[in-house]
Design a protein around this motif. Structure first.
Motif, PDB file in Angstrom:
ATOM      1  N   ILE A  10     -12.025  81.398  50.867  1.00  0.00           N
ATOM      2  CA  ILE A  10     -11.896  79.988  50.471  1.00  0.00           C
ATOM      3  C   ILE A  10     -13.058  79.553  49.583  1.00  0.00           C
ATOM      4  N   PRO A  11     -14.327  79.854  49.952  1.00  0.00           N
ATOM      5  CA  PRO A  11     -15.434  79.410  49.097  1.00  0.00           C
ATOM      6  C   PRO A  11     -15.360  79.914  47.660  1.00  0.00           C
ATOM      7  N   ALA A  12     -14.914  81.143  47.452  1.00  0.00           N
ATOM      8  CA  ALA A  12     -14.839  81.664  46.087  1.00  0.00           C
ATOM      9  C   ALA A  12     -13.844  80.872  45.252  1.00  0.00           C
ATOM     10  N   ARG A  13     -12.745  80.486  45.863  1.00  0.00           N
ATOM     11  CA  ARG A  13     -11.741  79.714  45.129  1.00  0.00           C
ATOM     12  C   ARG A  13     -12.217  78.280  44.904  1.00  0.00           C
ATOM     13  N   LEU A  14     -12.965  77.761  45.857  1.00  0.00           N
ATOM     14  CA  LEU A  14     -13.578  76.451  45.634  1.00  0.00           C
ATOM     15  C   LEU A  14     -14.607  76.529  44.502  1.00  0.00           C
ATOM     16  N   THR A  15     -15.362  77.620  44.458  1.00  0.00           N
ATOM     17  CA  THR A  15     -16.330  77.799  43.372  1.00  0.00           C
ATOM     18  C   THR A  15     -15.634  77.791  42.026  1.00  0.00           C
ATOM     19  N   GLY A  16     -14.490  78.488  41.942  1.00  0.00           N
ATOM     20  CA  GLY A  16     -13.744  78.484  40.693  1.00  0.00           C
ATOM     21  C   GLY A  16     -13.331  77.085  40.281  1.00  0.00           C
TER      22      GLY A  16
ATOM     23  N   ARG B  40     -15.194  93.909  54.823  1.00  0.00           N
ATOM     24  CA  ARG B  40     -13.967  93.147  55.057  1.00  0.00           C
ATOM     25  C   ARG B  40     -14.281  91.763  55.642  1.00  0.00           C
ATOM     26  N   THR B  41     -15.264  91.690  56.524  1.00  0.00           N
ATOM     27  CA  THR B  41     -15.635  90.386  57.085  1.00  0.00           C
ATOM     28  C   THR B  41     -16.155  89.463  55.992  1.00  0.00           C
ATOM     29  N   ASP B  42     -16.941  90.020  55.074  1.00  0.00           N
ATOM     30  CA  ASP B  42     -17.453  89.225  53.960  1.00  0.00           C
ATOM     31  C   ASP B  42     -16.313  88.744  53.060  1.00  0.00           C
ATOM     32  N   ASP B  43     -15.320  89.602  52.838  1.00  0.00           N
ATOM     33  CA  ASP B  43     -14.163  89.189  52.028  1.00  0.00           C
ATOM     34  C   ASP B  43     -13.472  87.976  52.655  1.00  0.00           C
ATOM     35  N   VAL B  44     -13.297  88.017  53.969  1.00  0.00           N
ATOM     36  CA  VAL B  44     -12.628  86.909  54.662  1.00  0.00           C
ATOM     37  C   VAL B  44     -13.476  85.646  54.605  1.00  0.00           C
ATOM     38  N   ALA B  45     -14.776  85.784  54.860  1.00  0.00           N
ATOM     39  CA  ALA B  45     -15.666  84.617  54.888  1.00  0.00           C
ATOM     40  C   ALA B  45     -15.775  83.941  53.523  1.00  0.00           C
TER      41      ALA B  45
ATOM     42  N   PRO C 283     -11.663  90.716  45.783  1.00  0.00           N
ATOM     43  CA  PRO C 283     -10.686  89.635  45.955  1.00  0.00           C
ATOM     44  C   PRO C 283     -11.280  88.252  45.721  1.00  0.00           C
ATOM     45  N   ASN C 284     -12.599  88.170  45.602  1.00  0.00           N
ATOM     46  CA  ASN C 284     -13.248  86.868  45.479  1.00  0.00           C
ATOM     47  C   ASN C 284     -14.087  86.696  44.212  1.00  0.00           C
ATOM     48  N   SER C 285     -14.835  87.706  43.829  1.00  0.00           N
ATOM     49  CA  SER C 285     -15.774  87.557  42.713  1.00  0.00           C
ATOM     50  C   SER C 285     -15.092  87.175  41.414  1.00  0.00           C
TER      51      SER C 285
END
Length: 326
Positions: free
Chosen positions: A216-222, A208-213, A249-251
């Motif tokens: 934002i970066p995953a969406r910036l990557t997109g 869960r901590t990794d999901d939160v961290a 939620p990020n990948s």
């Protein structure tokens, strides 16, 4: 605050403020490009051994034990970063550069993708299957060339965020504490944050901590992928339509943008040991082929360059803004 203050006493010459954070990030990116990850004695590997040792002392089949595990390790990494931020400006620049180099993995990621491409292009399935665990936890024993290509491209897309965009984002906004804390979080997720009888509860906090961290970066990557992709319009369309369909939620944001930008379809059935996952497909194109691996690596390199430029710019502007407030 992270600034090297350079002044001139000559009349008419303005004082200049150079952010040591921005310079350190730029130097760290250059070090990663030049040297990649060391084969022995990598700081992240040392952290992993410490995490494993602490796990042996704290493990219990309960979320509370996992919370303590994450809190101690991430807290220690953050405290080390805070101490580094208190160093004199020149030393702080070097420490930022060293931390950036230690947490980045973009050059190694690209090289792993190229290794996989080389094995598959030469028809050496055995070597490709042996190499895949360097990129992901998928069982490669029965995968043929197209599925090995898909696994490689999906891993390159996801890890472009985890290994490059996310650490640079946290480095730009939080300096050395952000760099070290993020890498600690991401490493713990890789170690214990997966579904298994042992880690279903103990690894909950790490996951869960990794999901939160990474939110934002995953969406910036997109978004950076859209800007860097050969087919920007399709990359944006697939990102908007399919980015949320991945179980993570990020990948999905990263994989969807890569799928659209490269004109292929990602997703499908994945086997992780005894566990089978059926993931929704993302994209409208054909299935990935061996030749698409090098295209994905080139796209990942462009995304890495864009993320590095953005991170250094943000850090530099923040440095100027804070200097003027002084």
């Amino acid at each position: 605050m992270n600034f090297v203050h350079i002044s001139s006493r000559a009349p008419g010459v303005e004082q200049k403020h150079i952010s040591s954070r921005a310079l350190g990030l730029a130097l760290g990116v250059a070090l990663d490009a030049a040297f990649a990850d060391p084969r022995r004695g990598h700081p992240v590997a040392l952290f992993g051994r410490a995490a494993a040792a602490l796990e042996r002392r704290l493990y219990g089949d309960a979320r509370a034990n996992g919370v303590a595990h994450v809190a101690i390790l991430v807290g220690s990494a953050t405290a080390l970063g805070v101490a580094a931020e208190k160093a004199p400006p020149a030393a702080r620049t070097l420490l930022t550069a060293a931390a950036t180099w230690a947490v980045l993995g973009g050059t190694t990621l690209a090289r792993e993708g190229e290794h996989m491409a080389g094995h598959l292009e030469s028809g050496d399935l055995g070597a490709a299957r042996e190499r895949l665990p360097h990129l992901c936890g998928r069982d490669p024993s029965h995968l043929e060339a197209p599925e090995l290509a898909r696994a490689t491209i999906e891993s390159v897309a996801e890890n472009t965020s985890d290994a490059v965009v996310a650490p640079l984002f946290w480095g730009a906004v939080a300096g050395v504490p952000g760099l070290l804390a993020y890498r600690a979080i991401n490493t713990l997720d890789a170690m214990v944050g997966h579904h298994s009888p042992r880690y279903e509860r103990f690894g909950w906090a790490a996951a869960r901590t990794d999901d939160v961290a990474n939110y934002i970066p995953a969406r910036l990557t997109g978004l950076i992928t859209v800007a860097a992709a050969p087919d920007r319009r399709n990359a944006l369309a697939v990102l908007r339509r399919d980015g949320h369909r991945h179980p993570s939620p990020n990948s999905g944001r990263c994989e969807a943008a890569f799928a659209g930008g490269l004109g292929i379809t990602l997703g499908g059935t994945n086997v992780y040991g005894t566990r089978v996952e059926h993931r929704p497909e993302m994209g409208d194109g054909r299935k990935p082929e061996v030749g698409d691996i090098r295209r994905a690596v080139r796209l990942a390199r462009r995304v890495c360059l864009g993320a590095a430029a953005a991170a250094v710019t943000v850090a530099f502007v923040r440095g100027l803004t804070n200097a003027r407030r002084r």
